[in-house]
Design a protein around this motif. Structure first.
Motif, mmCIF file in Angstrom:
data_model
loop_
_atom_site.group_PDB
_atom_site.id
_atom_site.type_symbol
_atom_site.label_atom_id
_atom_site.label_comp_id
_atom_site.label_asym_id
_atom_site.label_seq_id
_atom_site.Cartn_x
_atom_site.Cartn_y
_atom_site.Cartn_z
ATOM 1 N N SER A 50 0.830 -1.204 0.000
ATOM 2 C CA SER A 50 0.000 0.000 0.000
ATOM 3 C C SER A 50 0.868 1.259 0.000
ATOM 4 C CB SER A 50 -0.914 -0.020 1.222
ATOM 5 O OG SER A 50 -1.744 1.095 1.241
ATOM 6 N N LEU A 51 1.961 1.220 0.720
ATOM 7 C CA LEU A 51 2.887 2.355 0.744
ATOM 8 C C LEU A 51 3.468 2.608 -0.648
ATOM 9 C CD1 LEU A 51 4.332 4.378 2.682
ATOM 10 C CD2 LEU A 51 6.157 2.680 2.843
ATOM 11 N N PHE A 52 3.831 1.534 -1.347
ATOM 12 C CA PHE A 52 4.341 1.693 -2.708
ATOM 13 C C PHE A 52 3.265 2.197 -3.663
ATOM 14 C CE2 PHE A 52 7.749 -1.416 -1.470
ATOM 15 C CZ PHE A 52 8.789 -0.510 -1.586
ATOM 16 N N GLY A 53 2.005 2.019 -3.310
ATOM 17 C CA GLY A 53 0.925 2.548 -4.128
ATOM 18 C C GLY A 53 0.950 4.066 -4.213
ATOM 19 N N PHE A 54 1.411 4.709 -3.149
ATOM 20 C CA PHE A 54 1.499 6.173 -3.175
ATOM 21 C C PHE A 54 2.536 6.669 -4.183
ATOM 22 C CE2 PHE A 54 -0.373 5.758 1.134
ATOM 23 C CZ PHE A 54 -1.474 6.569 0.928
ATOM 24 N N PRO A 85 -5.146 -3.613 -1.605
ATOM 25 C CA PRO A 85 -4.441 -4.588 -0.756
ATOM 26 C C PRO A 85 -5.082 -4.756 0.627
ATOM 27 C CG PRO A 85 -2.857 -3.191 -1.856
ATOM 28 C CD PRO A 85 -4.205 -2.621 -2.155
ATOM 29 N N TRP A 86 -5.624 -3.676 1.177
ATOM 30 C CA TRP A 86 -6.283 -3.768 2.487
ATOM 31 C C TRP A 86 -7.582 -4.549 2.395
ATOM 32 C CZ3 TRP A 86 -3.325 -2.819 6.446
ATOM 33 C CH2 TRP A 86 -2.248 -1.949 6.295
ATOM 34 N N VAL A 117 -2.475 -9.708 -2.915
ATOM 35 C CA VAL A 117 -2.096 -8.375 -2.422
ATOM 36 C C VAL A 117 -1.118 -7.732 -3.389
ATOM 37 C CG1 VAL A 117 -0.816 -7.191 -0.588
ATOM 38 C CG2 VAL A 117 -2.580 -8.842 0.004
ATOM 39 N N ILE A 118 -0.132 -8.494 -3.821
ATOM 40 C CA ILE A 118 0.862 -7.960 -4.752
ATOM 41 C C ILE A 118 0.208 -7.660 -6.106
ATOM 42 C CG2 ILE A 118 2.997 -8.503 -6.000
ATOM 43 C CD1 ILE A 118 3.779 -10.164 -3.475
ATOM 44 N N ALA A 119 -0.666 -8.539 -6.567
ATOM 45 C CA ALA A 119 -1.349 -8.323 -7.847
ATOM 46 C C ALA A 119 -2.253 -7.095 -7.805
ATOM 47 C CB ALA A 119 -2.164 -9.557 -8.225
#
Length: 135
Positions: A50-54, A85-86, A117-119
């Motif tokens: 989720s952090l990498f999503g930002f 992911p959440w 989650v990764i996908a």
């Protein structure tokens, strides 16, 4: 001489179950411990994904006066990469808890959810990349 029938008494609790019903399964301690540890690790993985999503906000870097980007699509991609992911984590936790309550093997649920989650990050990245024109 009349005899009175004995007073009615209910059967003992062991006989309350319908005949043919299986007895309750004993808890599987190793599965409970492994499932909890894997769910915690899945939570940590979810946090970092989720952090990498930002970081997908940087997809708008080439946008400017010359190149027009669809910022709504980029924003939707970031939202998907951060939140999906959440959703997968919560769904995996619910399924694992239901399986544990039913005393079924549940350690496989977090293992199966980790690629999802990764996908989900890649789905968000694909949506964000669709907002940037190629060429």
């Amino acid at each position: 001489m009349t005899t009175t029938p004995p007073p009615y008494s209910p059967p003992p609790p062991a006989q309350w179950a319908a005949p043919g019903m299986p007895a309750k399964r004993p808890p599987i301690v190793w599965d409970i411990v492994v499932t909890i540890v894997l769910l915690v690790l899945l939570g940590i993985l979810t946090f970092f994904v989720s952090l990498f999503g930002f970081f997908l906000v940087m997809a708008s870097d080439p946008c400017g006066a010359v190149t027009q980007c669809n910022t709504e699509l980029i924003g939707l991609g970031v939202l998907v990469a951060v939140s999906l992911p959440w959703v997968v984590l919560i769904a995996a936790a619910v399924v694992a808890i239901v399986l544990l309550v039913k005393r079924r093997i549940a350690f496989w649920v977090p293992l199966a959810a980790s690629p999802l989650v990764i996908a989900s990050w890649f789905v968000g990245a694909w949506i964000a990349a669709a907002g940037v024109p190629t060429g």
